[in-house]
Write a protein that holds these residues in place. Structure first.
Motif, PDB file in Angstrom:
ATOM      1  N   VAL A   1       0.838  -1.199   0.000  1.00 53.37           N
ATOM      2  CA  VAL A   1       0.000   0.000   0.000  1.00 53.37           C
ATOM      3  C   VAL A   1       0.876   1.254   0.000  1.00 53.37           C
ATOM      4  CG1 VAL A   1      -1.759   1.290   1.253  1.00 53.37           C
ATOM      5  CG2 VAL A   1      -1.886  -1.202   1.154  1.00 53.37           C
ATOM      6  N   ILE A   2       1.963   1.213   0.746  1.00 57.22           N
ATOM      7  CA  ILE A   2       2.884   2.358   0.782  1.00 57.22           C
ATOM      8  C   ILE A   2       3.454   2.628  -0.609  1.00 57.22           C
ATOM      9  CG2 ILE A   2       5.189   3.053   1.577  1.00 57.22           C
ATOM     10  CD1 ILE A   2       4.475   1.944   4.305  1.00 57.22           C
TER      11      ILE A   2
ATOM     12  N   ALA B   1      12.580   1.129  -7.224  1.00 56.73           N
ATOM     13  CA  ALA B   1      12.749   1.491  -5.815  1.00 56.73           C
ATOM     14  C   ALA B   1      12.040   0.496  -4.904  1.00 56.73           C
ATOM     15  CB  ALA B   1      12.224   2.903  -5.570  1.00 56.73           C
ATOM     16  N   GLY B   2      10.878   0.015  -5.346  1.00 56.71           N
ATOM     17  CA  GLY B   2      10.115  -0.932  -4.543  1.00 56.71           C
ATOM     18  C   GLY B   2      10.835  -2.258  -4.353  1.00 56.71           C
ATOM     19  N   LEU B   3      11.593  -2.682  -5.354  1.00 56.97           N
ATOM     20  CA  LEU B   3      12.354  -3.924  -5.227  1.00 56.97           C
ATOM     21  C   LEU B   3      13.407  -3.821  -4.134  1.00 56.97           C
ATOM     22  CD1 LEU B   3      12.836  -4.836  -9.000  1.00 56.97           C
ATOM     23  CD2 LEU B   3      11.277  -5.914  -7.364  1.00 56.97           C
ATOM     24  N   ALA B   4      13.899  -2.610  -3.882  1.00 51.55           N
ATOM     25  CA  ALA B   4      14.831  -2.407  -2.769  1.00 51.55           C
ATOM     26  C   ALA B   4      14.089  -2.226  -1.454  1.00 51.55           C
ATOM     27  CB  ALA B   4      15.707  -1.181  -3.046  1.00 51.55           C
ATOM     28  N   PHE B   5      12.926  -1.585  -1.511  1.00 52.10           N
ATOM     29  CA  PHE B   5      12.159  -1.269  -0.301  1.00 52.10           C
ATOM     30  C   PHE B   5      11.586  -2.523   0.358  1.00 52.10           C
ATOM     31  CE2 PHE B   5       7.863  -0.363   1.429  1.00 52.10           C
ATOM     32  CZ  PHE B   5       8.200   0.506   2.456  1.00 52.10           C
ATOM     33  N   ILE B   6      11.068  -3.452  -0.418  1.00 56.84           N
ATOM     34  CA  ILE B   6      10.345  -4.602   0.125  1.00 56.84           C
ATOM     35  C   ILE B   6      11.194  -5.471   1.052  1.00 56.84           C
ATOM     36  CG2 ILE B   6       9.281  -6.814  -0.514  1.00 56.84           C
ATOM     37  CD1 ILE B   6       7.407  -4.399  -0.656  1.00 56.84           C
ATOM     38  N   PRO B   7      12.442  -5.825   0.720  1.00 55.40           N
ATOM     39  CA  PRO B   7      13.207  -6.661   1.662  1.00 55.40           C
ATOM     40  C   PRO B   7      13.342  -6.030   3.048  1.00 55.40           C
ATOM     41  CG  PRO B   7      14.281  -6.630  -0.475  1.00 55.40           C
ATOM     42  CD  PRO B   7      13.177  -5.617  -0.537  1.00 55.40           C
TER      43      PRO B   7
ATOM     44  N   THR C   1      16.497   0.346   9.396  1.00 57.14           N
ATOM     45  CA  THR C   1      16.755   0.734   8.005  1.00 57.14           C
ATOM     46  C   THR C   1      15.472   0.877   7.204  1.00 57.14           C
ATOM     47  OG1 THR C   1      18.858  -0.459   8.162  1.00 57.14           O
ATOM     48  CG2 THR C   1      18.144   0.169   5.967  1.00 57.14           C
ATOM     49  N   ALA C   2      14.375   0.278   7.665  1.00 60.51           N
ATOM     50  CA  ALA C   2      13.112   0.392   6.919  1.00 60.51           C
ATOM     51  C   ALA C   2      12.669   1.845   6.818  1.00 60.51           C
ATOM     52  CB  ALA C   2      12.028  -0.444   7.594  1.00 60.51           C
ATOM     53  N   SER C   3      12.868   2.635   7.876  1.00 61.47           N
ATOM     54  CA  SER C   3      12.474   4.047   7.818  1.00 61.47           C
ATOM     55  C   SER C   3      13.349   4.807   6.832  1.00 61.47           C
ATOM     56  CB  SER C   3      12.568   4.684   9.208  1.00 61.47           C
ATOM     57  OG  SER C   3      13.887   4.603   9.718  1.00 61.47           O
ATOM     58  N   VAL C   4      14.638   4.431   6.742  1.00 60.62           N
ATOM     59  CA  VAL C   4      15.512   5.062   5.756  1.00 60.62           C
ATOM     60  C   VAL C   4      15.054   4.712   4.348  1.00 60.62           C
ATOM     61  CG1 VAL C   4      17.887   5.236   4.900  1.00 60.62           C
ATOM     62  CG2 VAL C   4      17.462   4.995   7.356  1.00 60.62           C
ATOM     63  N   LEU C   5      14.662   3.455   4.132  1.00 57.25           N
ATOM     64  CA  LEU C   5      14.200   3.033   2.804  1.00 57.25           C
ATOM     65  C   LEU C   5      12.901   3.710   2.410  1.00 57.25           C
ATOM     66  CD1 LEU C   5      15.398   0.972   0.674  1.00 57.25           C
ATOM     67  CD2 LEU C   5      16.539   1.051   2.891  1.00 57.25           C
TER      68      LEU C   5
ATOM     69  N   PRO D   1      16.235   4.869  -9.475  1.00 62.68           N
ATOM     70  CA  PRO D   1      16.200   5.372  -8.085  1.00 62.68           C
ATOM     71  C   PRO D   1      17.367   4.810  -7.292  1.00 62.68           C
ATOM     72  CG  PRO D   1      14.636   3.588  -8.333  1.00 62.68           C
ATOM     73  CD  PRO D   1      15.259   3.787  -9.688  1.00 62.68           C
ATOM     74  N   TRP D   2      18.550   5.299  -7.562  1.00 56.44           N
ATOM     75  CA  TRP D   2      19.739   4.664  -7.025  1.00 56.44           C
ATOM     76  C   TRP D   2      19.920   4.892  -5.533  1.00 56.44           C
ATOM     77  CZ3 TRP D   2      23.787   7.991  -5.433  1.00 56.44           C
ATOM     78  CH2 TRP D   2      23.693   9.319  -5.898  1.00 56.44           C
ATOM     79  N   TRP D   3      19.278   5.912  -4.947  1.00 59.11           N
ATOM     80  CA  TRP D   3      19.418   6.091  -3.503  1.00 59.11           C
ATOM     81  C   TRP D   3      18.777   4.942  -2.725  1.00 59.11           C
ATOM     82  CZ3 TRP D   3      22.718   8.452  -0.673  1.00 59.11           C
ATOM     83  CH2 TRP D   3      23.376   9.585  -1.155  1.00 59.11           C
ATOM     84  N   SER D   4      17.674   4.410  -3.235  1.00 56.71           N
ATOM     85  CA  SER D   4      17.023   3.291  -2.546  1.00 56.71           C
ATOM     86  C   SER D   4      17.937   2.070  -2.517  1.00 56.71           C
ATOM     87  CB  SER D   4      15.701   2.946  -3.238  1.00 56.71           C
ATOM     88  OG  SER D   4      14.748   3.975  -3.041  1.00 56.71           O
TER      89      SER D   4
END
Length: 409
Positions: free
Chosen positions: A98-99, A128-134, A298-302, A318-321
């Protein structure tokens, strides 16, 4: 990258989430017992022994979650413990998806009328989502930290409200984030991303709902203030060690400094026209000054890098993610030395903070035209633009003469 349909990126992200859920869930729920205990205490009043209900924080300062988190966690207590934990983990995992949807729609609304290519926007959300989900699965499933999950979810809703110009919802969602976990206070500068004439309304909603959630505990038992002084060990891998704090436990100045630094950096970001960096900067303030180094931080950083990558800039990749994932999470496994990991955390915070505040970025309104006016789609450096409501685009937001926070125009 090949074109992806309007929903295909969400299908791919859903499959990615399910995969990580299946891998982590059998060994998850590391901290869920805190939420389960808090849920029982807040609903049952400690089974009549006077240590629960409004006395919860006075007698259990180790429960550092907000009342909204305990009220939500208590909804799973009627189930057997293993079943409740599984259902909670599944719900928290779904909130990560959802996020991602909220981030995409926030970006689509923010860039409305600027000629943004929505195909490229979907690709940015996917990458970016592929990095965020883990990392989301780390906080939601492995640790089961419902408080962090709810705080970040309500913050994402607040960002969506900011891009819609809704002062009441922005204030309410930020309040619910703080009512879920107090560390969300660092995200309050999002209020300043609203037009100036809406600051008061948003601030009143925020302050009012925070007071409704927290005041009953402090008025009911003055010892509840002791929860704010709860100390944890100062880990050898913390960035605090590199800042000269060698205390074995949390130094007394750390928590106020975390909040103060987050608020100052967030306010500076809004003043610089980089309001999309507020969450990243608030998360940076937490990890650089926190004595502990749990990976779920780290989730909050992502979430911060996700919002920056899809709203704060317009690069396809989105290379920062991915940088945050590899540097902060990857170093846990690749770097054996505690002190070196602390230095890496400090370096990431310093570099990312300097970048989002100082590095030149293309502003959303730099193609000309009067501020606040929607412009017809044009050809941009991202390729042929699409109408917000065109084929394969994000669902179009309601038409409004206000096209986003003035600080970002």
């Amino acid at each position: 990258m090949p074109a992806i349909s309007q929903r295909m990126h969400l299908v791919l992200l859903t499959a990615w989430t399910v995969l990580w859920f299946m891998i982590v869930e059998p060994h998850g729920g590391f901290s869920w017992h805190y939420l389960r205990a808090g849920g029982e205490l807040i609903y049952q009043g400690g089974s009549g022994d006077g240590t629960g209900g409004l006395n919860l924080y006075a007698h259990h300062p180790e429960l550092q979650m907000g009342p909204i988190s305990f009220l939500t966690a208590g909804l799973f207590n009627p189930f057997p413990e293993a079943t409740g934990q599984f259902l909670a983990a599944a719900l928290m995992s779904a909130l990560g998806l959802v996020i991602l949807v909220l981030a995409g729609r926030s970006a689509a609304h923010h860039f409305l009328g600027t000629g943004t290519n929505h195909q490229r926007l979907r690709q940015r959300v996917l990458i970016a989502g592929l990095a965020f989900i883990p990392m989301w699965i780390e906080v939601a499933v492995r640790f089961g930290h419902l408080d962090d999950v709810l705080a970040l979810f309500f913050t994402a809703l607040a960002v969506r409200a900011v891009t819609s110009g809704n002062a009441a919802l922005t204030g309410a969602f930020l309040a619910l984030a703080m009512d879920s976990k107090p560390t969300a206070l660092a995200f309050v500068p999002l209020l300043l991303a609203l037009p100036r004439d809406r600051w008061l309304k948003a601030g009143l909603w925020c302050a009012g709902l925070v007071a409704v959630a927290w005041l009953p505990f402090f008025l009911g038992d003055a010892q509840s203030f002791a929860a704010a002084k709860f100390a944890i060990p100062n880990q050898p891998a913390s960035a605090l060690r590199w800042l000269g704090a060698d205390d074995p436990e949390t130094p007394g100045w750390v928590r106020p400094a975390q909040f103060g630094l987050g608020l100052v950096l967030g306010g500076l970001a809004v003043w610089r026209g980089r309001w999309a960096a507020v969450v990243l900067l608030g998360a940076n303030a937490r990890i650089v000054l926190d004595p502990s180094v749990y990976t779920y931080y780290t989730a909050s950083v992502l979430l911060g890098t996700l919002l920056w990558d899809v709203i704060g800039q317009r690069r396809l990749v989105p290379w920062w993610s991915w940088l945050a994932l590899l540097v902060l999470y990857g170093s846990v496994f690749a770097v054996p030395d505690d002190s070196a990991r602390g230095l890496i955390r400090l370096a990431f915070v310093a570099v990312s903070t300097a970048y989002v505040l100082l590095w030149p970025v293309r502003e959303r309104g730099d193609r000309g035209g009067r501020r606040g006016q929607r412009r017809p789609p044009a050809r941009t450096d991202e390729g042929p633009a699409e109408e917000a409501a065109g084929p394969g685009a994000w669902p179009a937001p309601p038409t409004t003469p206000w096209a986003g926070p003035p600080a970002a125009r």
